[in-house]
Each structure stands twice: as C-alpha cells, then as structure tokens.
Design a protein around this motif. Structure first.
Motif, mmCIF file in Angstrom:
data_model
loop_
_atom_site.group_PDB
_atom_site.id
_atom_site.type_symbol
_atom_site.label_atom_id
_atom_site.label_comp_id
_atom_site.label_asym_id
_atom_site.label_seq_id
_atom_site.Cartn_x
_atom_site.Cartn_y
_atom_site.Cartn_z
ATOM 1 N N ALA A 23 0.500 -1.066 0.064
ATOM 2 C CA ALA A 23 0.213 0.229 0.331
ATOM 3 C C ALA A 23 1.165 1.143 -0.016
ATOM 4 O O ALA A 23 0.430 2.425 -0.838
ATOM 5 N N LEU A 24 1.880 1.268 0.505
ATOM 6 C CA LEU A 24 2.852 2.131 0.612
ATOM 7 C C LEU A 24 3.528 2.817 -0.029
ATOM 8 O O LEU A 24 3.181 4.203 -0.692
ATOM 9 N N ALA A 25 3.638 1.822 -1.322
ATOM 10 C CA ALA A 25 5.105 1.476 -2.346
ATOM 11 C C ALA A 25 3.770 2.326 -3.253
ATOM 12 O O ALA A 25 4.391 2.633 -4.491
ATOM 13 N N THR A 26 2.361 2.053 -3.575
ATOM 14 C CA THR A 26 1.689 2.287 -4.276
ATOM 15 C C THR A 26 0.897 3.654 -4.279
ATOM 16 O O THR A 26 0.031 4.024 -5.280
ATOM 17 N N THR A 27 1.253 4.617 -2.840
ATOM 18 C CA THR A 27 0.613 5.704 -2.514
ATOM 19 C C THR A 27 1.127 6.929 -3.832
ATOM 20 O O THR A 27 2.253 6.586 -4.235
ATOM 21 N N GLY A 28 0.179 7.425 -4.590
ATOM 22 C CA GLY A 28 0.748 7.951 -5.658
ATOM 23 C C GLY A 28 1.053 7.561 -6.847
ATOM 24 O O GLY A 28 2.500 8.271 -7.312
ATOM 25 N N PRO A 29 1.366 6.622 -7.720
ATOM 26 C CA PRO A 29 1.808 6.394 -8.854
ATOM 27 C C PRO A 29 2.217 6.871 -10.227
ATOM 28 O O PRO A 29 1.668 8.187 -10.291
ATOM 29 N N VAL A 30 3.369 6.622 -10.445
ATOM 30 C CA VAL A 30 3.712 7.180 -11.638
ATOM 31 C C VAL A 30 2.755 6.711 -12.583
ATOM 32 O O VAL A 30 2.558 5.483 -13.061
ATOM 33 N N THR A 31 2.222 7.900 -13.900
ATOM 34 C CA THR A 31 1.200 7.185 -14.579
ATOM 35 C C THR A 31 1.975 6.743 -16.155
ATOM 36 O O THR A 31 0.609 6.548 -17.479
ATOM 37 N N ALA A 32 3.302 7.075 -16.021
ATOM 38 C CA ALA A 32 3.457 6.600 -17.430
ATOM 39 C C ALA A 32 2.491 4.817 -17.865
ATOM 40 O O ALA A 32 2.719 3.964 -17.051
ATOM 41 N N ALA A 33 2.276 5.313 -19.221
ATOM 42 C CA ALA A 33 1.983 3.961 -20.144
ATOM 43 C C ALA A 33 2.942 2.871 -20.158
ATOM 44 O O ALA A 33 4.251 3.328 -20.460
ATOM 45 N N PRO A 34 2.142 1.482 -19.403
ATOM 46 C CA PRO A 34 3.334 0.272 -19.281
ATOM 47 C C PRO A 34 3.655 0.096 -20.814
ATOM 48 O O PRO A 34 2.651 0.052 -22.238
ATOM 49 N N ASP A 35 5.297 -0.411 -20.733
ATOM 50 C CA ASP A 35 5.891 -0.182 -22.688
ATOM 51 C C ASP A 35 5.808 -1.911 -22.624
ATOM 52 O O ASP A 35 7.063 -2.620 -22.318
ATOM 53 N N THR A 36 5.227 -2.467 -23.624
ATOM 54 C CA THR A 36 4.776 -3.923 -23.667
ATOM 55 C C THR A 36 5.535 -4.718 -24.859
ATOM 56 O O THR A 36 5.818 -5.675 -25.117
ATOM 57 N N SER A 37 6.681 -3.433 -25.854
ATOM 58 C CA SER A 37 7.001 -3.891 -26.560
ATOM 59 C C SER A 37 8.597 -4.438 -26.522
ATOM 60 O O SER A 37 9.035 -4.895 -24.816
ATOM 61 N N ALA A 38 9.440 -5.067 -27.330
ATOM 62 C CA ALA A 38 10.154 -6.195 -27.313
ATOM 63 C C ALA A 38 11.543 -5.729 -26.163
ATOM 64 O O ALA A 38 11.443 -3.896 -26.629
ATOM 65 N N PRO A 39 12.053 -5.447 -25.490
ATOM 66 C CA PRO A 39 13.326 -4.921 -24.122
ATOM 67 C C PRO A 39 14.075 -4.387 -25.352
ATOM 68 O O PRO A 39 14.334 -5.374 -26.454
ATOM 69 N N ALA A 40 14.321 -3.253 -25.210
ATOM 70 C CA ALA A 40 16.028 -3.176 -25.441
ATOM 71 C C ALA A 40 17.020 -4.593 -25.665
ATOM 72 O O ALA A 40 17.278 -5.338 -23.869
ATOM 73 N N SER A 41 17.799 -4.858 -26.449
ATOM 74 C CA SER A 41 18.656 -5.579 -26.255
ATOM 75 C C SER A 41 20.050 -5.631 -25.145
ATOM 76 O O SER A 41 20.402 -6.339 -25.096
ATOM 77 N N ASP A 42 20.473 -4.094 -25.288
ATOM 78 C CA ASP A 42 21.148 -3.671 -24.785
ATOM 79 C C ASP A 42 21.217 -3.013 -23.437
ATOM 80 O O ASP A 42 19.607 -2.283 -22.926
ATOM 81 N N ARG A 43 21.843 -3.926 -22.284
ATOM 82 C CA ARG A 43 21.712 -3.512 -20.831
ATOM 83 C C ARG A 43 21.403 -1.803 -20.581
ATOM 84 O O ARG A 43 20.963 -1.372 -19.155
ATOM 85 N N GLN A 44 22.232 -0.964 -20.862
ATOM 86 C CA GLN A 44 22.644 0.266 -21.202
ATOM 87 C C GLN A 44 21.921 1.488 -21.606
ATOM 88 O O GLN A 44 20.816 2.324 -21.199
ATOM 89 N N GLN A 45 21.212 0.310 -22.818
ATOM 90 C CA GLN A 45 19.419 1.423 -23.233
ATOM 91 C C GLN A 45 18.585 1.201 -22.376
ATOM 92 O O GLN A 45 17.703 1.842 -22.403
ATOM 93 N N GLN A 46 18.681 -0.192 -21.837
ATOM 94 C CA GLN A 46 17.325 -0.572 -20.963
ATOM 95 C C GLN A 46 16.661 0.313 -19.579
ATOM 96 O O GLN A 46 16.196 0.841 -19.902
ATOM 97 N N TYR A 47 18.354 0.729 -19.305
ATOM 98 C CA TYR A 47 18.328 1.783 -18.528
ATOM 99 C C TYR A 47 18.169 3.042 -18.801
ATOM 100 O O TYR A 47 16.878 3.978 -17.953
ATOM 101 N N ALA A 48 18.377 3.275 -19.287
ATOM 102 C CA ALA A 48 17.894 4.949 -20.348
ATOM 103 C C ALA A 48 16.684 4.654 -20.828
ATOM 104 O O ALA A 48 15.845 5.631 -20.464
ATOM 105 N N ALA A 49 15.815 4.093 -20.988
ATOM 106 C CA ALA A 49 15.042 3.332 -21.498
ATOM 107 C C ALA A 49 13.784 3.834 -20.182
ATOM 108 O O ALA A 49 13.049 4.468 -20.185
ATOM 109 N N ALA A 50 13.973 3.295 -19.130
ATOM 110 C CA ALA A 50 13.388 2.740 -18.394
ATOM 111 C C ALA A 50 13.522 4.613 -17.159
ATOM 112 O O ALA A 50 12.486 4.418 -16.631
ATOM 113 N N ALA A 51 14.255 4.524 -17.222
ATOM 114 C CA ALA A 51 14.868 6.293 -16.553
ATOM 115 C C ALA A 51 13.998 7.274 -17.519
ATOM 116 O O ALA A 51 13.131 8.038 -17.342
#
Length: 677
Positions: A23-51
């Motif tokens: 309950a505490l963690a989900t208070t005031g959630p960020v409303t970014a739409a989930p991205d269900t596309s295939a994840p980036a192949s490079d881990r660095q890009q995955q951090y950049a995309a999530a950020a």
C-alpha cells in the motif's frame, strides 16, 4: 550459522507487513503507460529507456541498481532478502517459503573448548522466544512494481529489462510521494530521499547510509561487465544530495550509545547479547566470555559467517543466554549492523576455542548453499566494518586473517567432520577485498613458488549439486543430488590429476575412508577459495598443482582465463631428518607452561600428513596460547588468564582451512627457494 524454519506467528506478521508495504509503495503511482514492446537488447539502453519512461535521472537509476546488485541478474535467483534482478525487487513470498538450515543439528561445538564443552539443543534454534520482524518496506516491492508497470510478477523476477522498469517505477513513485520533482532531466541531488526509501531500511541512519553509498558511487562512476555479459557504464557525476526530504520517510532513529564499535557513517545499533548464569553452577552460563582484549591477548582474526537464517530471528537467538554469541549481525536488505558483544570479549561462534579467543565474529544474513545471493549493500557495510576493525586492532587484511567459518580448523581429529562451511562458495571474496581497499594482487611469477586463488567470480561456475536439499555440514548427499542453480563462485575445484575427468581430491576429515570428495555443495574438502595462497606443487599445460592436505591437488588455470595469481612469500617444509610432522587445529602451549591451577590442554594432532618434500604457505608465526575461561564470575582457579608457553607455531594454508605446525618441526624458506620450475 544458525536458523531453522520461520514460526507461524512470524508468517502472520510478515503477511501483514506485506500488505502495508504494498500500500505504501503504490501511493501516488506514476502514470506512465506500460511499454509492452520487446526490451532493448543492450542493458545500457534498458536503463536509459526505463529512466525516460518513468521520469528518473538515468544516473540515479544506475546508481541505485549498482548498490543493489552491481547490475547483475543472478540468473533470476533471489537474494537472501527475496530480491530479484538488477533492481532487487523483493518478494516476501520467497522469505516465507524458504526455511533456514539450523547448524545446531551438526557436531560442531561453537565454543570449541573441550575443557568446557557446549552442546546446544536444536529446539533452541527452532523456536525463538522473541521475534524481530524484517523492515516492512523491504518485503514486497515486486508486487508494488507489478501494479505500477502492469507487468506480471514472474516477468519482473526473470526479465532484466522488465525488472529495471519496475525499479524505475518504484523510484518515481517514492519521489512523487515525497513531493520531489519527477523527470529524467531533474537534478539527481533532489532524489536523495527517494533513494533512501528504496533501500527498504527501517531506521533513518540505515536509509541514509544506503543513499550516501549511492551518491558516493555517482561521484566515482563505474563500468563493469555483468554476470550475463552486458557492459554497463555509470558516468561519474558530482551531485551534492538534498537531504531535506529525508525526515518525511518517518523512520525511527536508532540509538547509538557511547562505545558502539562501528564506523560513524555506518548504520549500527547496540543489541546486546546476555551474559548470565543459568543455574546454581558457576560453570553454567552464556552466551559468551568476558575478557580484556587486546590487552590480554592479540586479536588475530575476523571470522566471516552467514546466519543460515534471517536477520530478525538470528538476532532473537543471540539475545538468549542459553544460545551462543557473536559480535555483529549484518542485515541483507540494507547492510544494517547490530553489535552484540564488545570486541574485548570472546564470542562463541567459530567452533575452535583458540580461534574464538583471538577473533571477532561477524554473522551475515544469508545461506551458504541455498542458491540465494549476498547483497551489495551488505557486502559494502561489512567491508567497511572489517576494514575499521582490522586497522583498529592491527589485523592484516589478507585471507590468512580475514577468514570464513569454513576456513577455521577442527580442534581435534574427531571435530574436523562437524566443522561448518559458511559463508560457502558463493561468497565473493575478491569483490569483498576490493571493497576493503585490499585487493588481491599478483606479487610474483611462475617461478616464485606461490599461487593466490582468484577466479573471475561471474564466469567461474562450478557444477555444484544439492543446494536446498539438506543442512550444511553433511557431506553425504541424499540421492539424487540435483544441480544447483548456475552461479558465480569464489571456489576452484581440486582434482587428483591434471584432467577434468580425474577424481576430486580426498579430505580425510570429511571422508576417512579415502574416497574422493564430490561436487555436493556441503562436501567442501576439494576446494580452494579466492584470496587463499598455496605453495606451488607443479604445472602441466593449463593445469596448476598446489600442496593441499598432504597431496598434490590440480586446478584448471589456463593462461587465457587464469583462476589464480602468482605470488611470493614464505613456505614451510619439514626439517631435514623428519619424514612427517604433525599438523594441529589449535596452537596451545606446552604442558610445562600451565600453572598448577589450570589443567593442561592436550596438543592433539589432526589426521593429516605433512610429509618431507611438501611445502605450505606461511600465514604467520604465533605464540602458543590458551585463554582460560570456565566460570561465570571468574571464580574458577586461574580463570580469565592467558597461558603462554615457549612453543611457537607457524600458521599454514594446509587445505581449505588454516592449520598450525610447530616451529621446531619446520624450516621457513623464501617461496622461490626449491620452488618447481
């Protein structure tokens, strides 16, 4: 080192905390739409995309992930805290489902003094009288991440890109709840309180210590290849953290009394172990001994243990006078430290009274063989604590003095088989010493006669079996022994010949019949561990031989991917005319050194053979000493005194465990003298 299954009351407490944490963690959630596309192949890009998706500065996301996992995936296996993936998303269901493995069902006497044996009732560990819960915020962040991202829990556990997105969503939700600015381009300094919240700590100092480590790492930067081969870089960024929102977390302030023996910047609390008489008999007391170290006796060792259970119940046990005592316990989720015994006093933790009397014991929340991993937060605080203690007491920061419980010898031949083997082959000794600012370095060449074991932890993956199948310390597997999860390891496996098909070497202490040791996780007699230095016995192709338990032991050490470093130092070999010499598990004085008031403690050799022509690496020269402590009030004749004799001993790396030989029996030589060419 200690624990068994969680009691039912604790399960109810944890379940309630899970609901609260979610309950505490989900208070005031960020409303970014989930991205269900295939994840980036490079881990660095995955951090950049999530950020970018969740509005978190990329370097903050990378810094938090580095402090949680060093960006590793751990092949989808959980940490001791039930945390998964690069962002260490926690799942209390794992904690609830995984029992501990009580060490008290083994043969080891944790006090290790046959003048006053201590045998514990396994029921003591099975049912702690008091319960200390884990911090609720650390228990179920994975479910909160699932709610925030729309991803299912299974994907968040096993898919690194999804896991990183979940961590970014959590960080952003914490920042928004704290009233801080959200956005990938916001000032990293403004995220300090959210980073502290991500730690899962339940005290303000522990949360701040975690955040301080993250911001220190931001200033230093980092680049490394992860355990699944991804190259990730955190560019160095100067950021003076804004701590103004930290109080909004509402965390308690831990008491820090005068005399607490921890570095100032570490989160540390005094939770004392009792010193109590248990009956009318002055010899019936617990759970440690009073002393006056280092005035009476030098502290030579720091012993690294794991709890074989969870932090709260382990702390409950050390608060019992009828149990055993150690100096510190460290928590997995945030690296928080509890001190229980003053370092001047002697804990009952190593199963060897000589070592106990000259050591400080640290218990780390975790399991030696269950496939879970030790967290970066705990490695860091432990390394800082060990460095602090080593500098304070003049303890060399090497693997001859910073040892695992699995490196402590049995006191007699009969005790060897019951000695514990924590923290086990999955403890990353090389990284631990890097954090201590005492990295393992090559100091010699192929001609200088010594080798220091140092495989690449991430890629060194011995095919151990039997994880989760039975308690540590029992070398005979229950068939069938199932393969352990593929995991990085500090251990190299030792064979009787330079071939992958050769049998493993034998440890007579574990297998008196002379049969080869096995790959069963607790059958630890054919392993050498990172940082341990051995005398070179030969080389053939990609294989290197060392002297080990009275025999040549071979390990794979190709030049293209070395698993050891050449070293130089000193070795011992039997004096001319001695065909064999005895090896001991404790360095006690000769009989003539004891006053009439103190019974002589037998100097009993172990079952191993140190024959002419063999060589073993020297760890130091020590006086023969025995600390007498057998009564609660010190009333026993000669109590609380140190007996010192004329005997001097040489500590040697004889096998996986350190051992001792009498100085009069050996020659000490520079390691290049007589080394194989």
């Amino acid at each position: 080192m200690h624990l068994s299954a969680l009691p039912s009351g604790r399960r109810i407490l944890l379940a309630a905390a899970v609901a609260t944490a979610t309950a505490l963690a989900t208070t005031g959630p960020v409303t970014a739409a989930p991205d269900t596309s295939a994840p980036a192949s490079d881990r660095q890009q995955q951090y950049a995309a999530a950020a970018a998706e969740y509005g978190v500065p990329q370097n903050v996301l990378l810094g938090v992930s580095y402090l949680e996992s060093r960006w590793d995936t751990h092949t989808g296996q959980p940490s001791t805290s039930g945390g998964y993936g690069p962002m260490h998303l926690t799942d209390a269901a794992h904690i609830l489902a995984t029992p501990g493995s009580a060490h008290v069902d083994e043969d080891e006497d944790p006090r290790g003094d046959d003048s006053r044996p201590l045998k514990l009732d396994p029921a003591t560990a099975a049912a702690p009288k008091r319960e200390t819960p884990l911090p609720s915020a650390s228990l179920q962040t994975l479910d909160a991440a699932a709610t925030l991202t729309g991803l299912d829990a299974g994907t968040l556990r096993t898919d690194p890109a999804a896991n990183i997105r979940g961590g970014a969503a959590l960080l952003a939700s914490y920042q928004k709840a704290l009233g801080g600015p959200v956005g990938a381009g916001t000032d990293p300094a403004a995220w300090y309180a959210a980073v502290a919240r991500y730690s899962g700590a339940d005290t303000a100092d522990a949360a701040a210590a975690f955040a301080d480590e993250v911001y220190d790492q931001l200033g230093q930067g980092a680049t490394r290849t992860t355990d699944d081969g991804q190259r990730v870089t955190l560019a160095a960024t100067a950021a003076k953290p804004d701590r103004s929102r930290l109080a909004r977390l509402g965390l308690r302030n831990a008491e820090r009394p005068d005399g607490l023996e921890c570095p100032v910047r570490l989160a540390c609390e005094w939770i004392p172990a009792p010193y109590e008489q248990l009956s009318d008999d002055p010899g019936d007391y617990g759970n440690h001994d009073l002393a006056d170290r280092p005035k009476q006796q030098k502290i030579e060792y720091i012993v690294i243990h794991d709890t074989e259970g969870y932090f709260g119940p382990s702390v409950d046990l050390v608060k019992r006078a009828d149990y055993l005592g150690w100096h510190y316990t460290l928590r997995s989720v945030d690296g928080y430290i509890a001190q229980h015994i003053k370092t001047k006093d002697v804990g009952w933790h190593a199963g060897n009274w000589y070592v106990n009397a000259k050591s400080i014991g640290l218990e780390h929340e975790g399991f030696a063989g269950q496939g879970t991993w030790y967290t970066e937060a705990m490695y860091r605080t432990s390394a800082k604590l060990v460095r602090h203690l080593a500098l304070k007491f003049g303890i060399p920061m090497d693997r001859q003095h910073i040892i695992g419980h699995d490196n402590v010898p049995g006191i007699t031949a009969a005790n060897v088989g019951g000695m514990h083997w924590d923290p086990g082959p999955y403890w990353d000794w090389s990284h631990y010493f890097d954090l201590m600012k005492a990295p393992f370095r090559g100091t010699g060449t192929a001609k200088t006669g010594l080798v220091t074991i140092d495989p690449d932890f991430a890629t060194n993956r011995p095919a151990f079996t039997g994880c989760n199948q039975q308690p540590p310390g029992v070398p005979t597997p229950r068939p069938p022994a199932e393969p352990c999860p593929s995991r990085g390891s500090s251990a190299v496996v030792l064979r009787t010949a330079p071939s992958p098909d050769a049998p493993l070497v034998n440890d007579l202490g574990l297998r008196p019949d002379g049969t080869p040791d096995t790959m069963y996780i607790s059958d630890h007699g054919a392993r050498a561990s990172a940082g341990q230095t051995y005398a070179l016995a030969g080389r053939q192709g990609d294989w290197t031989a060392i002297w080990y338990l009275g025999q040549k032991a071979w390990f794979l050490n190709p030049a293209s991917a070395p698993t050891a470093k050449w070293a130089t130092g000193f070795v011992v070999t039997p004096r001319p005319g001695k065909a064999t010499i005895p090896v001991y598990g404790r360095a006690y004085p000769e009989q003539a050194a004891y006053p009439d008031t103190i019974p002589y403690q037998t100097i009993s050799p172990l079952q191993y053979t140190f024959a002419a022509g063999q060589r073993y690496a020297v760890g130091g020269v020590l006086p023969g000493e025995y600390y007498r402590a057998v009564s609660f009030d010190g009333s026993a004749p000669g109590d609380r005194t140190v007996v010192r004799g004329e005997n001097r001993y040489v500590q040697v790396q004889f096998g996986h465990r350190i051992m001792f030989v009498n100085l009069d029996d050996v020659l000490i030589l520079p390691s290049p003298v007589g080394a194989p060419r």
